[in-house]
Scaffold this motif. Structure first.
Motif, PDB file in Angstrom:
ATOM      1  N   LYS A 272       0.827  -1.208   0.000  1.00  0.00           N
ATOM      2  CA  LYS A 272       0.000   0.000   0.000  1.00  0.00           C
ATOM      3  C   LYS A 272       0.862   1.259   0.000  1.00  0.00           C
ATOM      4  CE  LYS A 272      -4.256  -1.442  -0.165  1.00  0.00           C
ATOM      5  NZ  LYS A 272      -5.146  -1.048  -1.247  1.00  0.00           N
TER       6      LYS A 272
ATOM      7  N   GLU B 173     -12.672  -3.251  -6.655  1.00  0.00           N
ATOM      8  CA  GLU B 173     -12.377  -2.051  -5.856  1.00  0.00           C
ATOM      9  C   GLU B 173     -12.997  -0.795  -6.460  1.00  0.00           C
ATOM     10  OE1 GLU B 173      -8.189  -1.040  -5.617  1.00  0.00           O
ATOM     11  OE2 GLU B 173      -8.705   0.973  -4.924  1.00  0.00           O
TER      12      GLU B 173
ATOM     13  N   ASP C 203     -10.351  -1.086   1.328  1.00  0.00           N
ATOM     14  CA  ASP C 203     -10.840  -0.999  -0.050  1.00  0.00           C
ATOM     15  C   ASP C 203     -12.302  -1.409  -0.004  1.00  0.00           C
ATOM     16  OD1 ASP C 203      -8.355  -0.352  -1.014  1.00  0.00           O
ATOM     17  OD2 ASP C 203      -8.128  -2.124  -2.283  1.00  0.00           O
TER      18      ASP C 203
END
Ligand code: 4AD
Ligand code: MG
Length: 444
Positions: free
Chosen positions: A341, A367, A359
Protein backbone atom coordinates in the motif's frame (compact mmCIF):
# COMPACT_ATOMS: atom_id res chain seq x y z
CA UNK A 1 -45.63 32.32 -28.08
CA UNK A 2 -42.85 31.03 -25.85
CA UNK A 3 -45.26 30.09 -23.06
CA UNK A 4 -46.35 27.01 -25.03
CA UNK A 5 -42.77 25.67 -25.31
CA UNK A 6 -42.17 22.47 -23.34
CA UNK A 7 -39.34 19.97 -23.14
CA UNK A 8 -40.12 16.43 -24.25
CA UNK A 9 -39.99 15.03 -20.71
CA UNK A 10 -42.38 17.47 -19.05
CA UNK A 11 -45.89 18.65 -19.42
CA UNK A 12 -47.87 15.80 -17.89
CA UNK A 13 -50.62 18.36 -17.29
CA UNK A 14 -50.66 19.88 -20.78
CA UNK A 15 -52.65 17.19 -22.55
CA UNK A 16 -55.23 18.69 -24.85
CA UNK A 17 -53.33 21.97 -25.15
CA UNK A 18 -51.34 23.23 -28.10
CA UNK A 19 -47.62 23.11 -27.41
CA UNK A 20 -44.35 23.80 -29.16
CA UNK A 21 -41.40 21.42 -28.90
CA UNK A 22 -37.84 21.16 -30.20
CA UNK A 23 -35.85 17.99 -30.67
CA UNK A 24 -33.93 15.65 -32.93
CA UNK A 25 -35.38 12.80 -34.93
CA UNK A 26 -34.44 9.76 -32.87
CA UNK A 27 -36.45 7.28 -34.94
CA UNK A 28 -39.18 7.39 -37.53
CA UNK A 29 -41.63 4.98 -39.07
CA UNK A 30 -44.35 5.24 -41.69
CA UNK A 31 -47.65 3.41 -41.45
CA UNK A 32 -49.80 3.85 -44.59
CA UNK A 33 -49.98 7.64 -44.87
CA UNK A 34 -49.19 8.45 -41.25
CA UNK A 35 -45.66 9.31 -40.13
CA UNK A 36 -44.54 8.57 -36.57
CA UNK A 37 -41.44 10.38 -35.36
CA UNK A 38 -39.77 9.76 -32.00
CA UNK A 39 -38.28 13.09 -31.04
CA UNK A 40 -35.43 13.41 -28.50
CA UNK A 41 -34.18 16.47 -26.62
CA UNK A 42 -32.08 15.12 -23.73
CA UNK A 43 -34.96 15.49 -21.25
CA UNK A 44 -37.06 12.79 -22.81
CA UNK A 45 -38.65 11.31 -25.88
CA UNK A 46 -41.97 12.14 -27.50
CA UNK A 47 -43.95 10.47 -30.22
CA UNK A 48 -45.03 12.92 -32.91
CA UNK A 49 -47.73 12.09 -35.45
CA UNK A 50 -47.75 13.73 -38.86
CA UNK A 51 -50.78 13.16 -41.10
CA UNK A 52 -52.04 14.35 -44.47
CA UNK A 53 -50.13 17.21 -46.09
CA UNK A 54 -47.63 17.40 -43.22
CA UNK A 55 -46.60 13.78 -43.73
CA UNK A 56 -46.26 14.34 -47.49
CA UNK A 57 -44.15 17.48 -47.24
CA UNK A 58 -41.95 15.86 -44.58
CA UNK A 59 -41.54 12.82 -46.81
CA UNK A 60 -40.52 15.02 -49.72
CA UNK A 61 -37.64 16.43 -47.68
CA UNK A 62 -36.14 12.89 -47.38
CA UNK A 63 -34.74 13.75 -43.96
CA UNK A 64 -32.40 11.53 -42.03
CA UNK A 65 -32.36 10.72 -38.37
CA UNK A 66 -30.76 13.33 -36.08
CA UNK A 67 -32.33 16.21 -37.98
CA UNK A 68 -33.48 18.97 -35.61
CA UNK A 69 -37.10 20.11 -35.74
CA UNK A 70 -39.47 22.63 -34.21
CA UNK A 71 -42.99 21.22 -34.03
CA UNK A 72 -46.37 22.66 -33.00
CA UNK A 73 -49.33 20.49 -32.15
CA UNK A 74 -51.77 19.11 -29.64
CA UNK A 75 -50.80 16.57 -26.98
CA UNK A 76 -53.14 13.57 -26.75
CA UNK A 77 -53.29 10.63 -24.38
CA UNK A 78 -52.79 7.17 -25.92
CA UNK A 79 -53.43 3.77 -24.32
CA UNK A 80 -50.70 1.98 -22.36
CA UNK A 81 -49.99 -0.61 -25.08
CA UNK A 82 -49.31 1.97 -27.80
CA UNK A 83 -45.59 2.15 -26.96
CA UNK A 84 -45.54 5.93 -26.94
CA UNK A 85 -43.26 7.49 -24.29
CA UNK A 86 -45.36 8.71 -21.33
CA UNK A 87 -48.44 7.32 -23.12
CA UNK A 88 -48.96 10.42 -25.18
CA UNK A 89 -48.58 11.69 -28.72
CA UNK A 90 -48.10 15.09 -30.23
CA UNK A 91 -50.48 15.56 -33.16
CA UNK A 92 -48.55 18.04 -35.28
CA UNK A 93 -50.24 20.85 -37.14
CA UNK A 94 -47.08 22.68 -38.16
CA UNK A 95 -43.31 22.13 -38.21
CA UNK A 96 -40.16 24.03 -39.09
CA UNK A 97 -36.81 22.69 -40.22
CA UNK A 98 -34.29 25.41 -41.08
CA UNK A 99 -31.93 24.21 -43.81
CA UNK A 100 -28.91 23.96 -41.50
CA UNK A 101 -30.80 21.80 -38.96
CA UNK A 102 -30.92 18.92 -41.41
CA UNK A 103 -28.67 16.00 -40.53
CA UNK A 104 -26.27 15.08 -43.33
CA UNK A 105 -28.32 13.00 -45.70
CA UNK A 106 -27.52 9.65 -47.21
CA UNK A 107 -25.13 8.74 -44.41
CA UNK A 108 -27.03 6.33 -42.26
CA UNK A 109 -23.70 4.81 -41.29
CA UNK A 110 -23.20 7.80 -38.98
CA UNK A 111 -26.68 8.07 -37.54
CA UNK A 112 -26.76 4.30 -37.06
CA UNK A 113 -23.86 4.71 -34.70
CA UNK A 114 -26.11 6.63 -32.37
CA UNK A 115 -27.89 3.39 -31.67
CA UNK A 116 -24.53 1.57 -31.62
CA UNK A 117 -25.45 -0.78 -34.45
CA UNK A 118 -21.92 -2.08 -34.81
CA UNK A 119 -19.51 -4.21 -32.87
CA UNK A 120 -16.45 -2.26 -33.99
CA UNK A 121 -15.40 -0.87 -30.59
CA UNK A 122 -12.65 1.42 -31.89
CA UNK A 123 -15.05 2.98 -34.37
CA UNK A 124 -17.70 3.44 -31.68
CA UNK A 125 -15.15 5.20 -29.50
CA UNK A 126 -13.95 7.42 -32.35
CA UNK A 127 -17.60 8.38 -32.79
CA UNK A 128 -18.27 8.89 -29.09
CA UNK A 129 -19.61 12.39 -29.85
CA UNK A 130 -22.44 10.65 -31.73
CA UNK A 131 -22.82 7.44 -29.73
CA UNK A 132 -23.40 9.43 -26.56
CA UNK A 133 -26.74 10.44 -28.11
CA UNK A 134 -27.82 6.80 -27.84
CA UNK A 135 -30.34 5.66 -25.24
CA UNK A 136 -27.95 3.67 -23.03
CA UNK A 137 -25.06 6.11 -23.22
CA UNK A 138 -27.20 9.13 -22.43
CA UNK A 139 -28.93 7.37 -19.52
CA UNK A 140 -25.57 6.56 -17.93
CA UNK A 141 -24.44 10.18 -18.28
CA UNK A 142 -27.70 11.47 -16.80
CA UNK A 143 -27.35 9.08 -13.84
CA UNK A 144 -23.77 10.26 -13.47
CA UNK A 145 -24.92 13.85 -13.10
CA UNK A 146 -27.43 12.80 -10.44
CA UNK A 147 -24.82 10.80 -8.50
CA UNK A 148 -22.36 13.67 -8.49
CA UNK A 149 -25.10 15.98 -7.28
CA UNK A 150 -26.03 13.47 -4.55
CA UNK A 151 -22.43 13.34 -3.29
CA UNK A 152 -22.48 17.11 -2.95
CA UNK A 153 -25.80 17.02 -1.11
CA UNK A 154 -24.80 14.22 1.26
CA UNK A 155 -21.44 15.80 2.10
CA UNK A 156 -23.22 19.06 2.83
CA UNK A 157 -25.63 17.21 5.16
CA UNK A 158 -22.58 15.77 6.93
CA UNK A 159 -20.98 19.22 7.17
CA UNK A 160 -18.00 18.48 4.96
CA UNK A 161 -16.69 21.47 3.03
CA UNK A 162 -15.80 21.36 -0.62
CA UNK A 163 -12.38 22.48 -1.78
CA UNK A 164 -10.62 22.48 -5.13
CA UNK A 165 -6.98 21.33 -4.91
CA UNK A 166 -4.56 21.80 -7.82
CA UNK A 167 -4.27 19.32 -10.67
CA UNK A 168 -0.68 20.36 -11.50
CA UNK A 169 1.60 19.13 -8.73
CA UNK A 170 5.16 18.13 -7.90
CA UNK A 171 4.49 15.19 -5.60
CA UNK A 172 3.32 11.63 -6.13
CA UNK A 173 0.66 9.96 -3.99
CA UNK A 174 0.11 6.46 -5.34
CA UNK A 175 3.50 5.40 -6.68
CA UNK A 176 5.86 6.68 -9.36
CA UNK A 177 4.97 4.19 -12.08
CA UNK A 178 1.64 5.80 -13.04
CA UNK A 179 2.76 9.45 -13.02
CA UNK A 180 2.06 11.67 -16.01
CA UNK A 181 5.07 13.96 -16.06
CA UNK A 182 5.26 17.25 -17.94
CA UNK A 183 7.39 20.32 -18.32
CA UNK A 184 6.08 23.10 -16.08
CA UNK A 185 7.98 26.28 -17.02
CA UNK A 186 11.15 24.16 -17.13
CA UNK A 187 10.41 22.47 -13.84
CA UNK A 188 9.39 18.87 -13.50
CA UNK A 189 5.71 18.47 -12.59
CA UNK A 190 2.94 15.89 -12.71
CA UNK A 191 -0.77 15.62 -13.27
CA UNK A 192 -2.18 14.77 -9.86
CA UNK A 193 -2.88 11.13 -8.96
CA UNK A 194 -5.05 12.08 -6.00
CA UNK A 195 -5.94 15.24 -4.08
CA UNK A 196 -5.56 13.47 -0.75
CA UNK A 197 -2.39 15.16 0.47
CA UNK A 198 -3.87 18.59 -0.20
CA UNK A 199 -7.13 17.65 1.52
CA UNK A 200 -5.12 16.74 4.61
CA UNK A 201 -3.67 20.26 4.70
CA UNK A 202 -7.21 21.73 4.74
CA UNK A 203 -8.33 20.00 7.97
CA UNK A 204 -6.87 22.59 10.39
CA UNK A 205 -8.37 25.43 8.35
CA UNK A 206 -11.82 24.20 7.48
CA UNK A 207 -12.61 20.99 9.35
CA UNK A 208 -13.68 17.94 7.35
CA UNK A 209 -13.35 18.44 3.59
CA UNK A 210 -14.03 16.76 0.28
CA UNK A 211 -13.43 17.36 -3.38
CA UNK A 212 -14.67 16.01 -6.69
CA UNK A 213 -11.78 16.49 -9.09
CA UNK A 214 -9.98 14.74 -11.90
CA UNK A 215 -7.14 12.35 -11.06
CA UNK A 216 -4.66 11.09 -13.63
CA UNK A 217 -2.87 7.76 -13.88
CA UNK A 218 -0.53 6.72 -16.65
CA UNK A 219 -1.92 3.17 -16.59
CA UNK A 220 -0.23 1.15 -19.30
CA UNK A 221 -2.71 -1.68 -19.50
CA UNK A 222 -6.12 -2.00 -21.06
CA UNK A 223 -8.64 -3.20 -18.51
CA UNK A 224 -12.34 -2.79 -17.88
CA UNK A 225 -11.70 -0.48 -14.96
CA UNK A 226 -8.64 1.66 -15.65
CA UNK A 227 -8.75 5.12 -17.15
CA UNK A 228 -5.91 7.61 -17.63
CA UNK A 229 -8.19 10.45 -16.46
CA UNK A 230 -10.97 9.77 -14.01
CA UNK A 231 -13.22 11.62 -11.60
CA UNK A 232 -12.17 11.11 -8.01
CA UNK A 233 -14.51 11.75 -5.10
CA UNK A 234 -12.23 12.21 -2.09
CA UNK A 235 -12.93 13.07 1.53
CA UNK A 236 -10.73 13.65 4.58
CA UNK A 237 -11.93 13.57 8.19
CA UNK A 238 -10.21 14.96 11.29
CA UNK A 239 -10.01 13.51 14.83
CA UNK A 240 -11.38 10.12 13.92
CA UNK A 241 -10.34 6.50 14.35
CA UNK A 242 -10.46 3.67 11.80
CA UNK A 243 -13.88 2.49 12.96
CA UNK A 244 -15.25 6.04 12.46
CA UNK A 245 -13.81 6.05 8.94
CA UNK A 246 -15.51 2.78 7.99
CA UNK A 247 -18.84 3.89 9.46
CA UNK A 248 -18.67 7.22 7.66
CA UNK A 249 -17.87 5.56 4.34
CA UNK A 250 -20.78 3.13 4.66
CA UNK A 251 -23.13 5.98 5.57
CA UNK A 252 -22.01 8.11 2.62
CA UNK A 253 -22.39 5.26 0.13
CA UNK A 254 -25.88 4.41 1.35
CA UNK A 255 -27.10 8.01 1.62
CA UNK A 256 -25.81 8.82 -1.87
CA UNK A 257 -27.75 5.87 -3.22
CA UNK A 258 -30.88 6.94 -1.34
CA UNK A 259 -30.67 10.52 -2.61
CA UNK A 260 -29.96 9.36 -6.17
CA UNK A 261 -32.89 6.95 -6.14
CA UNK A 262 -35.27 9.54 -4.71
CA UNK A 263 -35.62 11.11 -8.17
CA UNK A 264 -38.14 8.91 -10.03
CA UNK A 265 -36.64 9.63 -13.48
CA UNK A 266 -33.16 8.69 -12.31
CA UNK A 267 -34.43 5.61 -10.51
CA UNK A 268 -36.17 4.50 -13.72
CA UNK A 269 -32.95 5.00 -15.72
CA UNK A 270 -31.04 2.88 -13.20
CA UNK A 271 -33.67 0.13 -13.29
CA UNK A 272 -33.61 0.21 -17.13
CA UNK A 273 -29.82 -0.11 -17.16
CA UNK A 274 -29.59 -2.55 -14.25
CA UNK A 275 -32.88 -4.47 -13.90
CA UNK A 276 -31.48 -6.72 -11.16
CA UNK A 277 -30.27 -3.84 -9.02
CA UNK A 278 -30.77 -4.33 -5.30
CA UNK A 279 -30.00 -1.81 -2.60
CA UNK A 280 -27.09 -3.24 -0.57
CA UNK A 281 -28.03 -4.36 2.91
CA UNK A 282 -26.33 -2.90 5.94
CA UNK A 283 -23.99 -3.31 7.64
CA UNK A 284 -21.54 -3.95 4.80
CA UNK A 285 -19.49 -7.09 5.13
CA UNK A 286 -16.09 -6.42 6.71
CA UNK A 287 -13.23 -8.74 5.91
CA UNK A 288 -9.58 -8.50 6.83
CA UNK A 289 -6.98 -8.89 4.09
CA UNK A 290 -5.58 -11.97 5.89
CA UNK A 291 -9.06 -13.58 5.84
CA UNK A 292 -9.38 -12.77 2.14
CA UNK A 293 -6.14 -14.66 1.52
CA UNK A 294 -7.62 -17.66 3.34
CA UNK A 295 -10.92 -17.30 1.46
CA UNK A 296 -9.14 -17.21 -1.93
CA UNK A 297 -7.17 -20.34 -1.10
CA UNK A 298 -10.26 -22.18 0.14
CA UNK A 299 -11.92 -21.35 -3.19
CA UNK A 300 -8.88 -22.40 -5.23
CA UNK A 301 -8.41 -18.93 -6.70
CA UNK A 302 -4.67 -18.63 -7.39
CA UNK A 303 -2.41 -15.58 -7.33
CA UNK A 304 -0.97 -13.99 -10.50
CA UNK A 305 1.70 -16.69 -10.75
CA UNK A 306 -0.92 -19.43 -10.59
CA UNK A 307 0.12 -20.37 -7.05
CA UNK A 308 -1.89 -20.30 -3.82
CA UNK A 309 -2.07 -16.84 -2.25
CA UNK A 310 0.33 -16.05 0.57
CA UNK A 311 0.14 -13.32 3.19
CA UNK A 312 1.83 -10.30 1.58
CA UNK A 313 0.63 -11.00 -1.98
CA UNK A 314 -1.18 -8.24 -3.81
CA UNK A 315 -4.67 -9.45 -4.64
CA UNK A 316 -4.85 -9.09 -8.41
CA UNK A 317 -7.83 -7.65 -10.26
CA UNK A 318 -9.09 -11.01 -11.51
CA UNK A 319 -8.94 -12.71 -8.10
CA UNK A 320 -10.51 -9.71 -6.42
CA UNK A 321 -13.41 -9.70 -8.85
CA UNK A 322 -13.99 -13.44 -8.57
CA UNK A 323 -14.21 -13.11 -4.82
CA UNK A 324 -16.52 -10.09 -5.00
CA UNK A 325 -18.80 -11.69 -7.59
CA UNK A 326 -19.01 -14.88 -5.52
CA UNK A 327 -19.81 -13.05 -2.27
CA UNK A 328 -22.08 -10.73 -4.31
CA UNK A 329 -22.41 -7.84 -1.88
CA UNK A 330 -20.29 -4.84 -0.92
CA UNK A 331 -17.18 -5.78 1.04
CA UNK A 332 -14.94 -3.55 3.13
CA UNK A 333 -11.60 -5.28 2.74
CA UNK A 334 -9.33 -3.99 5.53
CA UNK A 335 -5.87 -4.21 7.09
CA UNK A 336 -3.65 -4.60 4.02
CA UNK A 337 0.07 -5.22 4.58
CA UNK A 338 2.06 -1.97 4.54
CA UNK A 339 4.38 -2.91 1.66
CA UNK A 340 1.58 -3.34 -0.90
CA UNK A 341 0.00 0.00 0.00
CA UNK A 342 0.94 3.68 -0.25
CA UNK A 343 3.58 5.30 1.98
CA UNK A 344 1.20 7.45 4.05
CA UNK A 345 -0.95 4.71 5.58
CA UNK A 346 -1.03 4.34 9.37
CA UNK A 347 0.08 1.04 10.86
CA UNK A 348 -2.37 -0.96 12.91
CA UNK A 349 -1.24 -0.47 16.54
CA UNK A 350 -2.26 -4.08 17.28
CA UNK A 351 -0.42 -5.63 14.33
CA UNK A 352 2.38 -3.53 12.79
CA UNK A 353 2.54 -5.84 9.74
CA UNK A 354 -0.67 -4.29 8.49
CA UNK A 355 -2.19 -0.84 7.98
CA UNK A 356 -5.49 0.73 8.94
CA UNK A 357 -6.59 0.66 5.33
CA UNK A 358 -9.80 -0.20 3.49
CA UNK A 359 -10.84 -1.00 -0.05
CA UNK A 360 -14.54 -1.14 -0.82
CA UNK A 361 -15.26 -3.90 -3.32
CA UNK A 362 -18.43 -4.15 -5.37
CA UNK A 363 -19.83 -7.02 -7.44
CA UNK A 364 -19.02 -6.75 -11.18
CA UNK A 365 -16.28 -4.17 -10.62
CA UNK A 366 -14.13 -4.96 -7.57
CA UNK A 367 -12.38 -2.05 -5.86
CA UNK A 368 -14.28 1.21 -6.13
CA UNK A 369 -12.91 2.94 -3.01
CA UNK A 370 -9.48 3.07 -1.41
CA UNK A 371 -8.92 4.72 1.94
CA UNK A 372 -6.97 4.65 5.18
CA UNK A 373 -5.97 6.36 8.38
CA UNK A 374 -2.91 8.53 7.77
CA UNK A 375 0.45 8.52 9.52
CA UNK A 376 0.27 11.39 11.97
CA UNK A 377 3.81 11.07 13.35
CA UNK A 378 6.44 12.96 11.36
CA UNK A 379 9.29 10.59 12.28
CA UNK A 380 7.32 7.64 11.03
CA UNK A 381 6.41 9.48 7.83
CA UNK A 382 10.08 10.31 7.20
CA UNK A 383 10.96 6.63 7.60
CA UNK A 384 8.22 5.75 5.11
CA UNK A 385 9.58 8.23 2.55
CA UNK A 386 13.05 6.73 2.98
CA UNK A 387 11.71 3.19 2.50
CA UNK A 388 9.96 4.23 -0.74
CA UNK A 389 12.97 6.20 -1.97
CA UNK A 390 10.94 9.42 -2.07
CA UNK A 391 12.73 12.75 -1.58
CA UNK A 392 10.81 14.35 1.32
CA UNK A 393 11.89 17.92 0.49
CA UNK A 394 9.13 18.45 -2.10
CA UNK A 395 6.66 17.31 0.56
CA UNK A 396 7.60 20.06 3.08
CA UNK A 397 4.02 21.30 3.11
CA UNK A 398 2.77 17.78 3.84
CA UNK A 399 5.26 17.12 6.63
CA UNK A 400 4.55 20.57 8.12
CA UNK A 401 1.07 19.19 8.60
CA UNK A 402 2.60 16.84 11.20
CA UNK A 403 4.85 19.52 12.71
CA UNK A 404 2.19 22.14 13.34
CA UNK A 405 -0.64 20.42 15.18
CA UNK A 406 -0.85 16.83 14.06
CA UNK A 407 -4.07 14.87 14.55
CA UNK A 408 -5.55 11.41 14.02
CA UNK A 409 -7.20 11.62 10.62
CA UNK A 410 -8.11 9.58 7.60
CA UNK A 411 -10.00 9.57 4.36
CA UNK A 412 -10.69 7.83 1.10
CA UNK A 413 -11.08 8.20 -2.63
CA UNK A 414 -13.92 6.78 -4.71
CA UNK A 415 -13.65 6.33 -8.47
CA UNK A 416 -16.86 7.83 -9.84
CA UNK A 417 -16.72 5.81 -13.08
CA UNK A 418 -16.27 2.57 -11.13
CA UNK A 419 -19.17 3.44 -8.86
CA UNK A 420 -21.30 4.02 -11.98
CA UNK A 421 -20.13 0.78 -13.60
CA UNK A 422 -21.52 -0.97 -10.52
CA UNK A 423 -24.73 1.08 -10.23
CA UNK A 424 -25.56 1.08 -13.95
CA UNK A 425 -24.28 -2.45 -14.63
CA UNK A 426 -21.82 -1.31 -17.29
CA UNK A 427 -19.12 -3.66 -18.51
CA UNK A 428 -16.43 -0.99 -18.47
CA UNK A 429 -15.68 2.37 -16.87
CA UNK A 430 -15.14 3.71 -20.39
CA UNK A 431 -18.90 3.81 -20.81
CA UNK A 432 -19.31 5.77 -17.58
CA UNK A 433 -17.57 8.97 -18.62
CA UNK A 434 -18.17 11.51 -21.33
CA UNK A 435 -14.99 11.08 -23.38
CA UNK A 436 -12.88 8.25 -21.96
CA UNK A 437 -9.12 8.66 -21.79
CA UNK A 438 -7.05 5.53 -21.45
CA UNK A 439 -3.91 3.89 -22.84
CA UNK A 440 -3.81 4.75 -26.54
CA UNK A 441 -6.86 7.04 -26.66
CA UNK A 442 -6.96 10.81 -26.33
CA UNK A 443 -9.79 11.60 -28.77
CA UNK A 444 -12.42 12.80 -29.44
O1 4AD B 1 -6.85 3.32 -4.40
P1 4AD B 1 -6.42 4.66 -4.93
O2 4AD B 1 -5.19 4.71 -5.74
O3 4AD B 1 -6.32 5.60 -3.66
C1 4AD B 1 -5.95 6.93 -3.69
O4 4AD B 1 -5.66 7.56 -4.67
C2 4AD B 1 -6.06 7.61 -2.36
N1 4AD B 1 -5.01 8.63 -2.29
C3 4AD B 1 -7.43 8.18 -2.21
C4 4AD B 1 -7.65 8.84 -0.88
O5 4AD B 1 -7.49 8.21 0.15
N2 4AD B 1 -8.06 10.09 -0.88
O6 4AD B 1 -7.61 5.29 -5.80
C5 4AD B 1 -8.87 5.47 -5.21
C6 4AD B 1 -9.94 5.01 -6.15
C7 4AD B 1 -9.88 3.53 -6.51
O7 4AD B 1 -10.52 2.76 -5.53
C8 4AD B 1 -10.63 3.50 -7.82
O8 4AD B 1 -12.03 3.49 -7.62
C9 4AD B 1 -10.24 4.81 -8.44
O9 4AD B 1 -9.81 5.66 -7.42
N3 4AD B 1 -9.16 4.63 -9.42
C10 4AD B 1 -9.33 4.60 -10.74
N4 4AD B 1 -10.45 4.70 -11.50
C11 4AD B 1 -10.32 4.64 -12.85
N5 4AD B 1 -9.13 4.49 -13.47
C12 4AD B 1 -7.98 4.38 -12.75
N6 4AD B 1 -6.81 4.25 -13.38
C13 4AD B 1 -8.06 4.44 -11.32
N7 4AD B 1 -7.17 4.37 -10.33
C14 4AD B 1 -7.85 4.48 -9.18
MG1 MG C 1 -6.46 1.35 -4.46
Amino acid sequence: TDSSKITLGDGKDVKGTRVRVFGRVHRERKQSKVLFITLRDGYGYMQVVLTGKLAETYDALTLTRETSMEIFGELRQVPEGAHAPNNRELHADFYKIPQIWKAAGGDDAITNRVSQNTDNQAQLLDLRHLTLRGETASKVLIVRDAVEFAFNQVYKEMRLRKVSPPALVQTQVEGGSTLFEFNYYNEKAYLTQSSQLYLETCLPAMGDVYCIEKSFRAEKSLTRRHLAEYTHVEAELDYINFEDLLNHLEEVMCRVLEVTMSDPTIKQHIMDLNPNFQTPSRPFMRMKYSDAITWLNEHNIPNEEGKPHEFGDDIAEAAERRMTDEINRPIFLTHFPAHIKAFYMLKDPNDPRVTESVDCLMPNVGEIVGGSMRMDDNEELMAAFAREGIDPSTYYWYTDQRKYGSSPHGGYGLGLERYLAWLCNQHTVRDCCLYPRYFGRCKP
